[in-house]
Write an enzyme that holds these catalytic residues in place. Structure first.
Site, PDB file in Angstrom:
ATOM      1  N   GLU A 249      35.448   7.813 -12.261  1.00 20.83           N
ATOM      2  CA  GLU A 249      34.201   6.234 -13.030  1.00 20.83           C
ATOM      3  C   GLU A 249      34.122   5.680 -12.189  1.00 20.83           C
ATOM      4  O   GLU A 249      35.100   4.938 -11.562  1.00 20.83           O
ATOM      5  CB  GLU A 249      35.188   5.859 -14.119  1.00 20.83           C
ATOM      6  N   GLU A 258      30.379  -2.060  -6.029  1.00 17.37           N
ATOM      7  CA  GLU A 258      31.744  -1.779  -5.655  1.00 17.37           C
ATOM      8  C   GLU A 258      31.842  -0.904  -5.019  1.00 17.37           C
ATOM      9  O   GLU A 258      32.888  -0.646  -3.560  1.00 17.37           O
ATOM     10  CB  GLU A 258      32.596  -1.852  -6.142  1.00 17.37           C
TER      11      GLU A 258
END
Length: 515
Positions: A249, A258
């Site tokens: 994920e 991120e």
């Protein structure tokens, strides 16, 4: 591994025999990993043990459940000699596999933690450390090392339920296959893969959440023999075998925040067999212009504080312009009504199976829209979806406006200067996303309204607006979708036609949303 009896880095070995010492042990032996040592306790007597310095040791497989560990002694004529060693008989193949993973990771940790190798050679940084600030990485791994944040993601039923369905509906891709869970977190996806019949799952997790994952795996006895938790970054860890399928994920806000997608691609290159599968294997970023007077006014009003000319006798107005631009540099994360969109969405695709890591360092997306209504455009709305391309079922996970809300919500870049458009007017522009070392991106957006009506064929720009946004510092508004008056005769379905998931028609939605 007796997780209930030994600590997380201790292994119960059936027996060992020392190659350089004339003794033999047929009793079960505890192998313990210490900061710089591998220690074998031959019996309950703490003095009867064998130690190997991890930095100077090698581990070789002799068979499915037998290995040999040798310790380097010295170098003679540039050839390495080994002074002693032991053969290790493991209880089973799973124990052997887990031990080899722990050995390679611990050895790498010992080598990397030191600034120099034994011969004085300076170590270069890992690829992850080269491109990510240490302070950002520390905060990132601290955040995901906490159970409350894992719970927030697990309670996103759209996210977790879609992953579960994608795995279980495609058991044929998992049965008797080796799986690597990239950024495993709590280990929930590893447990899904094991439930689907995976031969073995390597759950790779760099944060302290790896310790919780071990506990969660140990608490599920029917699955724990199939899962090995490996603590470390995918850029650095070593695994004893290649994977048939990767599961992860890796999505952040706007898909790319991120920068974990890069780690996902690195894991593909390091661990996945040729023609292996990735769950998910494809991602798409969708973009469309929007009009939202309420949101624009809300952001602009934040800077009113700096228009005070007598704040305890101080004139604050010199800072108003900077504050105004500062508030508009924050992307807005919330859930919005899809009827705020004023043109059909365009999409940018990232194929995880074939994209190169470097292609994610800078993403440049040309934009072209046709306005469906006459209105003020306040910026660009963005969302994403990912595809699980299973052998049996294809399943999409979407974060689109109007779909069930996820913990990613949607994202909007609000321009400090709106632009005016008429129905049928062409809107052009560009969204440029550049990665930075704080594990995020800088977004450069420009939107222009082209000439329309008589003379439009001559081209030209009537009005242009631009903005720079830091994806690392969003404004988490996160309100639930509101019912806005629908401009003209347009429907959310018309503006979201790039989505593959079926959406309800306006009649099927019922009257609640329109009241």
């Amino acid at each position: 591994m007796e997780n209930n009896m030994l600590d997380d880095q201790d292994f119960l070995v059936a027996s060992i025999s020392q190659l350089s010492i004339s003794s033999n042990s047929s009793q079960p032996v505890v192998a313990r990993f210490r900061p710089e040592w591998l220690q074998f306790d031959l019996d309950s007597d703490s003095n009867n043990l064998v130690r190997f310095e991890l930095r100077n040791s090698k581990l070789f497989k002799l068979g499915p459940s037998q290995s040999v560990c040798v310790s380097e002694a010295s170098e003679v004529n540039k050839e390495k000699n080994y002074s002693r060693g032991i053969t290790i008989q493991f209880i089973n193949e799973e124990e052997s596999r887990a031990f080899h993973c722990a050995f390679e990771q611990r050895k790498k940790d010992v080598t990397v933690q030191g600034s120099f190798l034994p011969n004085g050679t300076v170590l270069s940084k890992s690829k992850f450390e080269d491109k990510i600030e240490a302070s950002s990485a520390k905060m990132y791994f601290h955040y995901y090392g906490q159970l409350l944040h894992q719970q927030n993601m697990m309670q996103d039923y759209v996210r977790t339920g879609t992953y579960y369905a994608a795995v279980m509906e495609n058991r044929a891709d998992f049965v008797d296959r080796v799986v690597v869970d990239v950024g495993a977190g709590s280990g929930i996806l590893s447990l899904f893969a094991a439930q689907a019949g995976a031969k073995h799952v390597y759950a790779v997790e760099a944060s302290d959440m790896a310790e919780y994952a071990r506990k969660l795996v140990a608490g599920n006895p029917l699955l724990r023999q199939k899962i090995t938790v490996v603590k470390g970054k995918v850029e650095e860890v070593e695994l004893p075998e290649k994977a048939d399928i990767l599961i992860s994920e890796p999505m952040g806000t706007l898909l790319i925040n991120e920068r974990m997608l890069e780690s996902y691609i690195i894991a593909r290159d390091r661990f996945l067999i040729p023609n292996g599968k990735m769950f998910p294997g494809l991602g798409r970023i969708h973009m469309a212009p929007f009009s939202d007077e309420y949101l624009y006014t809300e952001i602009a009003n934040k800077a009113l504080f700096w228009q005070q000319q007598n704040y305890y006798g101080v004139n604050l107005t010199p800072l108003h312009s900077a504050a105004f631009q500062g508030y508009f540099s924050q992307p807005v994360v919330d859930a919005f009504d899809p009827r705020l969109l004023v043109a059909l969405a365009v999409s940018h695709e990232i194929n995880f199976m074939s994209s190169k890591e470097e292609e994610l360092y800078e993403i440049d997306i040309p934009l072209r829209f046709i306005a469906s209504v006459g209105t003020r455009i306040h910026g660009l709305a963005c969302w994403f979806d990912v595809l699980f391309d299973g052998s049996t079922v294809q399943r999409w996970l979407t974060t689109a406006p109007g779909a069930p809300t996820t913990h990613w919500y949607q994202l909007r870049c609000v321009l400090s200067q709106p632009i005016y458009v008429m129905p049928g007017q062409e809107i052009t522009g560009r969204l440029r996303m550049v990665a930075h070392k704080a594990q995020s991106y800088t977004l450069d957006l420009i939107l222009s309204a082209k000439m329309w009506g008589p003379g439009a064929e001559q081209g030209g720009i009537l009005q242009t607006s631009s903005g720079k946004f830091d994806l690392k510092e969003p404004y988490y508004r996160m309100s639930q979708p509101q019912a806005y008056p629908m401009a003209q005769e347009q429907t959310p379905q018309q503006l979201l036609q790039t989505q593959d998931l079926p959406t309800l028609s306006q009649d099927e939605e019922g009257s609640d949303l329109l009241q």
